[in-house]
Design an enzyme around this catalytic site. Structure first.
Site, PDB file in Angstrom:
ATOM      1  N   CYS A 120      -3.000 -13.950  -3.909  1.00  0.00           N
ATOM      2  CA  CYS A 120      -2.706 -14.525  -2.587  1.00  0.00           C
ATOM      3  C   CYS A 120      -3.080 -16.000  -2.567  1.00  0.00           C
ATOM      4  CB  CYS A 120      -3.441 -13.752  -1.494  1.00  0.00           C
ATOM      5  SG  CYS A 120      -5.222 -13.724  -1.712  1.00  0.00           S
ATOM      6  N   ASP A 126      -6.293  -6.594  -6.316  1.00  0.00           N
ATOM      7  CA  ASP A 126      -5.939  -7.403  -5.142  1.00  0.00           C
ATOM      8  C   ASP A 126      -7.091  -8.347  -4.812  1.00  0.00           C
ATOM      9  OD1 ASP A 126      -4.717  -8.392  -2.873  1.00  0.00           O
ATOM     10  OD2 ASP A 126      -5.292  -6.685  -1.612  1.00  0.00           O
ATOM     11  N   ARG A 162       0.845  -1.198   0.000  1.00  0.00           N
ATOM     12  CA  ARG A 162       0.000   0.000   0.000  1.00  0.00           C
ATOM     13  C   ARG A 162       0.882   1.251   0.000  1.00  0.00           C
ATOM     14  NH1 ARG A 162      -3.829  -3.401   3.148  1.00  0.00           N
ATOM     15  NH2 ARG A 162      -2.739  -3.045   5.105  1.00  0.00           N
ATOM     16  N   SER A 210     -17.300  -5.648  -3.889  1.00  0.00           N
ATOM     17  CA  SER A 210     -18.657  -6.223  -3.924  1.00  0.00           C
ATOM     18  C   SER A 210     -19.306  -6.341  -2.547  1.00  0.00           C
ATOM     19  CB  SER A 210     -18.629  -7.596  -4.605  1.00  0.00           C
ATOM     20  OG  SER A 210     -17.796  -8.469  -3.887  1.00  0.00           O
ATOM     21  N   PHE A 231     -11.151  -4.637  -6.020  1.00  0.00           N
ATOM     22  CA  PHE A 231     -11.230  -5.464  -4.796  1.00  0.00           C
ATOM     23  C   PHE A 231     -10.705  -4.642  -3.623  1.00  0.00           C
ATOM     24  CE2 PHE A 231     -10.296  -8.121  -8.494  1.00  0.00           C
ATOM     25  CZ  PHE A 231     -11.316  -9.067  -8.465  1.00  0.00           C
TER      26      PHE A 231
HETATM   27  N1  SAH Z   1      -6.812  -4.530  -1.068  1.00  0.00           N
HETATM   28  C1  SAH Z   1      -7.550  -4.742   0.169  1.00  0.00           C
HETATM   29  C2  SAH Z   1      -7.814  -6.196   0.454  1.00  0.00           C
HETATM   30  C3  SAH Z   1      -8.603  -6.918  -0.618  1.00  0.00           C
HETATM   31  S1  SAH Z   1      -9.249  -8.448  -0.095  1.00  0.00           S
HETATM   32  C4  SAH Z   1      -6.809  -4.045   1.303  1.00  0.00           C
HETATM   33  O1  SAH Z   1      -5.681  -3.555   1.102  1.00  0.00           O
HETATM   34  O2  SAH Z   1      -7.335  -4.000   2.409  1.00  0.00           O
HETATM   35  C5  SAH Z   1     -10.257  -8.909  -1.438  1.00  0.00           C
HETATM   36  C6  SAH Z   1     -11.598  -8.203  -1.515  1.00  0.00           C
HETATM   37  O3  SAH Z   1     -12.264  -8.580  -2.712  1.00  0.00           O
HETATM   38  C7  SAH Z   1     -12.589  -8.532  -0.396  1.00  0.00           C
HETATM   39  O4  SAH Z   1     -12.973  -7.344   0.218  1.00  0.00           O
HETATM   40  C8  SAH Z   1     -13.806  -9.153  -1.102  1.00  0.00           C
HETATM   41  O5  SAH Z   1     -15.041  -8.764  -0.539  1.00  0.00           O
HETATM   42  C9  SAH Z   1     -13.664  -8.587  -2.484  1.00  0.00           C
HETATM   43  N2  SAH Z   1     -14.261  -9.352  -3.574  1.00  0.00           N
HETATM   44  C10 SAH Z   1     -14.268 -10.686  -3.749  1.00  0.00           C
HETATM   45  N3  SAH Z   1     -14.800 -11.003  -4.948  1.00  0.00           N
HETATM   46  C11 SAH Z   1     -15.137  -9.831  -5.552  1.00  0.00           C
HETATM   47  C12 SAH Z   1     -15.711  -9.496  -6.797  1.00  0.00           C
HETATM   48  N4  SAH Z   1     -16.017 -10.435  -7.689  1.00  0.00           N
HETATM   49  N5  SAH Z   1     -15.902  -8.190  -7.084  1.00  0.00           N
HETATM   50  C13 SAH Z   1     -15.571  -7.226  -6.184  1.00  0.00           C
HETATM   51  N6  SAH Z   1     -15.006  -7.485  -5.001  1.00  0.00           N
HETATM   52  C14 SAH Z   1     -14.794  -8.765  -4.669  1.00  0.00           C
END
Ligand code: SAH
Length: 393
Positions: free
Chosen positions: A337, A297, A209, A248, A225
């Site tokens: 991940c 991510d 980040r 989402s 995400f």
């Molecule tokens: N980058 C973030 C962590 C991401 S974790 C940080 O630094 O804190 C992954 C995220 O993707 C989760 O919040 C999950 O709810 C979301 N997610 C999972 N599938 C998704 C989709 N198809 N579209 C949008 N978000 C999604």
């Protein structure tokens, strides 16, 4: 006592802590879940002491390769002490009050995860061994960390493989933990340790980040995400012209909005889009939108190698769309991940995505998990997060 099949002591000699059911010739006595057993090779030589887990494919996890070492409360106190000392020495400890304090196998505590969010600890007991020693481990955590509240999030799927039921709630102390305020490199975040994903926050991405923050000045940024806004807020703090964050989960977007409000940032530059990333990227492409920095991510598409094929399709899809949305000179910070997709496979998937998008790109940096998520050399499975920073030329 367990006796290994001939030749199956090899991984133990390399100090790998897992003993699979197929490697075991004979189980002496009738050890219960979490009981400490001596591990012997086929000639009867004692190699280690381990925690027995009768219902898991990983039938035992090694506590110590010194077969004479006592496994008791003092043993766990020592392991916790060592894990905490490692974190205290990290530069990140001076920039954040949220750190991973215990990272399972790599800290000599197989199946235990402990994250610190300011004055609250969040613990996950994910294997029969640490479950058996839960009380002394909790005592050591409270004593040595100085945090009196420990919230337990032993609700991960992996508990089922160990034959353990989910357990959630305060294991020690009690305080409102719906929103734990933490500080990460000067930014305020609220962590919902009770309902949030995993233990509430993705600490493994802390340093990445920061990289995005350093790269964001003057750019139009897309954070795919975005969870509770980790990358999005950093991009804004780094001087991004505009940030679009796609996520989402409505609960995550709600917390993200609270996080935005908790910082002196220009909120008008950040737009949260509560949507599916796969759909939203297509929509943006169809609208002819473009960005200078895209972060992807996604969640773990492939927890194990068995799901790698479907995961590859998903990774390729989003990365291909990201390349299309990037302007020339734009940057893509893309992550995986998934334990089932290693760094080499991930890189080849991304290469395929660029090819199909007819984009030319170069790797300018590689990302991994933050240093409070160490990887013990003898436990390569501990390395799960990888990422690439790509420059589209
Ligand atoms: N980058 C973030 C962590 C991401 S974790 C940080 O630094 O804190 C992954 C995220 O993707 C989760 O919040 C999950 O709810 C979301 N997610 C999972 N599938 C998704 C989709 N198809 N579209 C949008 N978000 C999604």
């Amino acid at each position: 006592m367990i006796v290994l099949k001939q030749g199956r002591e090899k991984s133990l000699r390399r100090r790998h802590p897992w003993i699979f059911s197929g490697a075991i010739e004979k189980v002496g006595g009738s050890p219960g879940a979490g009981d400490t057993v001596e591990v012997r090779d086929s000639s009867g030589k004692a190699l280690a002491r381990a925690a027995y887990s009768p219902s898991s494919q990983i039938r035992a996890r090694v506590w110590t390769f010194d077969a004479a070492q006592e496994v008791d409360a003092a043993f766990f106190r020592e392991r916790v002490l060592r894990a905490l000392a490692l974190r205290e020495a990290l530069p990140a400890a001076r920039h954040s009050n949220a750190l991973r304090l215990v990272h399972g196998e790599s800290d000599g505590l197989p199946g235990l995860v402990v994250d610190r969010y300011a004055d609250v600890l969040v613990a996950q007991f994910l294997a029969a061994g640490v479950e058996r020693w839960r009380e002394p481990i909790l005592d050591a955590l409270v004593e040595l960390s100085g945090c009196s509240a420990v919230y337990e999030r032993s609700d991960a799927e992996t508990r089922k493989l160990e034959g353990l039921a989910a357990r959630v709630g305060f294991a020690r102390g009690d305080r409102a933990a719906k929103r734990c305020p933490i500080i990460e490199y000067g930014l305020n975040f609220r962590v919902d340790v009770e309902q949030g994903q995993k233990t509430g926050f993705f600490l493994d991405q802390r340093e990445n980040r920061q990289r995005v923050r350093a790269l964001a000045a003057g750019r139009e940024v897309l954070d795919g995400f975005s969870y509770t806004g980790g990358f999005a807020l950093n991009a804004l703090a780094g001087g991004a012209r505009r940030v679009v964050a796609v996520e989402s989960s409505k609960e995550a977007v709600q917390v993200a909005q609270e996080n935005l409000a908790a910082n002196p940032l220009d909120a008008s530059r950040l737009e949260f889009v509560p949507a599916d990333v796969f759909t939203q990227l297509r929509k943006l492409r169809d609208q002819g939108a473009s960005f200078d920095l895209v972060v992807l991510d996604p969640p773990k598409f492939a927890p194990t190698a068995a799901q790698a094929k479907n995961a590859a399709r998903a990774y390729k899809d989003i990365n291909l769309l990201a390349f299309k949305l990037l302007r020339p000179g734009g940057l893509l910070a893309t992550f995986s991940c998934s334990g089932g997709v290693d760094a080499a496979l991930f890189q080849s998937i991304v290469a395929g995505a660029a090819l199909d998008a007819q984009a030319e790109a170069k790797i300018v940096e590689r990302f991994g998990a933050a240093a409070d998520h160490p990887v013990a050399l003898e436990f390569p499975e501990g390395e799960y997060l990888k990422g690439l920073l790509l420059l589209k030329t």
